[in-house]
Design a protein around this motif. Structure first.
Motif, mmCIF file in Angstrom:
data_model
loop_
_atom_site.group_PDB
_atom_site.id
_atom_site.type_symbol
_atom_site.label_atom_id
_atom_site.label_comp_id
_atom_site.label_asym_id
_atom_site.label_seq_id
_atom_site.Cartn_x
_atom_site.Cartn_y
_atom_site.Cartn_z
ATOM 1 N N GLN A 1 0.833 -1.187 0.000
ATOM 2 C CA GLN A 1 0.000 0.000 0.000
ATOM 3 C C GLN A 1 0.869 1.239 0.000
ATOM 4 O O GLN A 1 1.795 1.376 0.794
ATOM 5 C CB GLN A 1 -0.906 0.023 1.227
ATOM 6 N N ILE A 2 0.532 2.166 -0.844
ATOM 7 C CA ILE A 2 1.328 3.378 -0.922
ATOM 8 C C ILE A 2 1.013 4.278 0.261
ATOM 9 O O ILE A 2 -0.120 4.380 0.673
ATOM 10 C CB ILE A 2 1.084 4.117 -2.249
ATOM 11 N N GLU A 3 2.026 4.879 0.826
ATOM 12 C CA GLU A 3 1.829 5.771 1.957
ATOM 13 C C GLU A 3 2.130 7.208 1.594
ATOM 14 O O GLU A 3 1.563 8.114 2.142
ATOM 15 C CB GLU A 3 2.738 5.341 3.113
ATOM 16 N N GLY A 4 3.025 7.429 0.689
ATOM 17 C CA GLY A 4 3.355 8.803 0.367
ATOM 18 C C GLY A 4 4.608 8.877 -0.464
ATOM 19 O O GLY A 4 5.032 7.911 -1.076
ATOM 20 N N GLY A 5 5.223 10.041 -0.438
ATOM 21 C CA GLY A 5 6.431 10.223 -1.213
ATOM 22 C C GLY A 5 6.673 11.696 -1.436
ATOM 23 O O GLY A 5 6.325 12.527 -0.610
ATOM 24 N N ARG B 1 6.314 9.264 7.063
ATOM 25 C CA ARG B 1 6.169 10.580 7.696
ATOM 26 C C ARG B 1 7.502 11.089 8.247
ATOM 27 O O ARG B 1 7.850 12.255 8.076
ATOM 28 C CB ARG B 1 5.122 10.505 8.810
ATOM 29 N N GLU B 2 8.274 10.213 8.900
ATOM 30 C CA GLU B 2 9.585 10.616 9.424
ATOM 31 C C GLU B 2 10.517 11.032 8.290
ATOM 32 O O GLU B 2 11.239 12.031 8.402
ATOM 33 C CB GLU B 2 10.208 9.465 10.218
ATOM 34 N N PHE B 3 10.503 10.274 7.198
ATOM 35 C CA PHE B 3 11.335 10.612 6.040
ATOM 36 C C PHE B 3 10.977 12.001 5.516
ATOM 37 O O PHE B 3 11.853 12.850 5.278
ATOM 38 C CB PHE B 3 11.148 9.559 4.937
ATOM 39 N N GLN B 4 9.679 12.253 5.335
ATOM 40 C CA GLN B 4 9.233 13.538 4.800
ATOM 41 C C GLN B 4 9.618 14.685 5.725
ATOM 42 O O GLN B 4 10.047 15.748 5.260
ATOM 43 C CB GLN B 4 7.724 13.513 4.573
ATOM 44 N N ASN B 5 9.468 14.491 7.037
ATOM 45 C CA ASN B 5 9.811 15.555 7.995
ATOM 46 C C ASN B 5 11.294 15.892 7.960
ATOM 47 O O ASN B 5 11.679 17.068 8.016
ATOM 48 C CB ASN B 5 9.399 15.131 9.408
ATOM 49 N N ILE B 6 12.144 14.852 7.869
ATOM 50 C CA ILE B 6 13.589 15.091 7.829
ATOM 51 C C ILE B 6 13.980 15.826 6.555
ATOM 52 O O ILE B 6 14.764 16.778 6.582
ATOM 53 C CB ILE B 6 14.359 13.760 7.950
ATOM 54 N N ILE B 7 13.438 15.377 5.422
ATOM 55 C CA ILE B 7 13.758 16.029 4.138
ATOM 56 C C ILE B 7 13.306 17.482 4.149
ATOM 57 O O ILE B 7 14.030 18.383 3.694
ATOM 58 C CB ILE B 7 13.085 15.268 2.964
ATOM 59 N N GLU B 8 12.119 17.752 4.697
ATOM 60 C CA GLU B 8 11.614 19.124 4.751
ATOM 61 C C GLU B 8 12.518 19.999 5.622
ATOM 62 O O GLU B 8 12.811 21.146 5.277
ATOM 63 C CB GLU B 8 10.185 19.142 5.300
ATOM 64 N N ALA B 9 12.976 19.444 6.740
ATOM 65 C CA ALA B 9 13.862 20.196 7.626
ATOM 66 C C ALA B 9 15.196 20.506 6.942
ATOM 67 O O ALA B 9 15.741 21.612 7.086
ATOM 68 C CB ALA B 9 14.098 19.412 8.917
ATOM 69 N N LEU B 10 15.724 19.547 6.190
ATOM 70 C CA LEU B 10 16.981 19.768 5.474
ATOM 71 C C LEU B 10 16.821 20.850 4.407
ATOM 72 O O LEU B 10 17.700 21.690 4.217
ATOM 73 C CB LEU B 10 17.451 18.456 4.820
#
Length: 468
Positions: free
Chosen positions: A371-375, A433-442
């Protein structure tokens, strides 16, 4: 139409006024006599009437939440000593809008993040009236929640019900009014326009936000975005902290559907197809010779699509005759389809059109395999959380790369479908969600690349992911 006419007259009056010679007036002259034809005053009065009509529907929500906190998580402790996180209380402040009265109860629509994990909830209706509330149901996938309050003792309870509009009729450029409680300043009103529609910003699974420049701040969450007729067109939800005039509201049509599901079932029941899909980019279109539809990147084993015979590489172009233009189109159409319904998909397979009937399933509570969650559309990557079985089999935590858009930043960086991203800049990643948050912060920190630790097959490799 009346307001548009007023605005047109106001604009004309402004330009005509610019050409006129300046006139000297005494300080005792009433201000309204200086108003060109009373247009400004008429517009101001109409706006005040709209706000007076809606304000009683807007409430302040106080929630006490219990969260886990580990003060040592930023330090590297010797010998990997296990530290149990502490639990501490956090107070959440938000807004809500009264949407229904039934059998002595008032029902309030707000954001899930306002009341999530709340030990107690208090709703303030005015400076003299506060009531305890309880959660009827929540939906983290859209960040919506419904809470209820006993209407006894609330003055004019039934007259406080907000009028819900039709967000499908909202146009870019229309006036928009936000009412809420930013920083606890109750029933603060800000005015702007609808800046854009169908925005996706990567904070929930189902997104199609109304973007507005009407000022939204912390505490506005859950409050209404209204039009010039006093109709609620959205639920204010998010802002871009580093920007100005970038507020986002959940369209009220989506919020109404979620609310109805919660009131009927106590939760949101969604249809499920069981595929991982991606939009057709110009590069993909050139490669496959098809410009419309969505591309099936993965089929969940044992899911509805798998049972019906869908295959990886199929291009879904319509559902029950309705044209499918994007991943969002198919996602929202399937979501609102009642489980058990048989639909007909039109797909293109090996250059030929084919009709396939699929019995829609119910979206599982927890994310399972496939199931896709995001990206991230701008990175060109589709991700999902690992299932418990996959974690046990691989022996790692991380997120699975299920799709990479050819020519995208992810593709140029060397990421491949099947890779498992375990760390980003040495920080462990256990969810999309953790991946997206880290990338956004960077990105907010101005970084151009992120170092990923990836499990590829039986080996670990480092990949430098381009962020722009």
């Amino acid at each position: 139409m009346r307001v548009l006419t007023l605005i047109s007259i106001l604009t004309l009056s402004f330009f005509l006024g610019c050409k006129a010679e300046p006139q000297i007036s005494t300080v005792s002259e009433p201000r309204h006599e200086m108003n060109s034809g009373g247009v400004l005053e008429a517009f101001q009065n109409e706006l005040s009437k709209v706000i007076d009509k809606v304000s009683p529907s807007v409430v302040t929500i106080f929630a006490r939440q219990e969260v886990e906190f580990n003060p040592f998580e930023q330090f590297d402790l010797p010998f990997n000593l296990p530290i149990e996180p502490f639990k501490r209380e956090r107070r959440s402040l938000g807004s809500g809008v009264i949407v229904k009265y039934d059998k002595g109860k008032l029902y309030i629509l707000t954001n899930n993040h306002v009341v999530e994990n709340a030990k107690s909830i208090t709703v303030r209706f005015d400076k003299h009236t506060e009531k305890p509330a309880k959660v009827v149901g929540t939906d983290p996938k859209t960040d919506l929640a419904v809470i209820e309050v006993d209407a006894k003792g609330i003055e004019d309870a039934q007259s406080r019900i907000a009028t819900l509009g039709d967000s499908d009729r909202v146009k870019v450029g229309q006036l928009a009014i936000a009412i809420g409680n930013p920083y606890g300043l109750e029933r603060t009103v800000t005015v702007g326009v609808v800046s854009a529609l169908r925005r996706s910003i990567g904070i929930t699974q189902y997104e199609s936000y109304i973007q507005t420049d009407a000022a939204i701040n912390p505490g506005n969450s859950g409050g209404p975005l209204i039009n010039i007729y006093g109709e609620v067109i959205g639920i204010n939800t998010a802002i871009v902290a580093s920007g100005q005039g970038l507020g986002f509201a959940i369209p009220i049509n989506l919020a109404k559907w979620v609310m109805d599901q919660i009131l009927e079932h106590g939760k949101v029941v969604r249809g499920w197809l069981g595929v991982v899909i991606q939009d057709i980019t110009p590069d993909i279109a050139e490669a496959i010779g098809v410009k419309e539809g969505v591309l099936v990147a993965q089929v969940v084993k044992g899911g509805p699509a798998d049972k019906a015979g869908l295959q990886v590489g199929d291009i879904i172009v319509s559902l029950d005759g309705k044209k499918i233009d994007s991943v969002r189109d198919l996602q929202f159409t399937v979501m609102k389809t009642k489980p058990g319904t048989v639909v007909e998909l039109t797909v293109i397979r090996n250059g030929k059109e084919k009709n396939i009937k699929v019995k829609i399933g119910e979206l599982p509570e927890k994310v399972g395999s496939g199931q896709i969650e995001g990206g991230s559309e701008d990175l060109g990557i589709s991700l999902r959380d690992l299932s418990p079985q996959e974690k046990a089999s691989l022996g790692v935590e991380g997120v699975l790369v299920v799709g990479v858009v050819p020519g995208s930043l992810a593709d140029l960086s060397g990421l491949r479908p099947g890779d498992v991203i375990m760390r980003v800049n040495y920080k462990e990643v256990k969810s999309v969600r953790e991946f997206q948050n880290i990338i956004e912060a960077l990105r907010e920190a101005g970084k151009a690349k992120a170092l990923l630790l990836v499990r590829r097959g039986e080996n670990n490799v480092y990949v430098a992911l381009r962020l722009r």
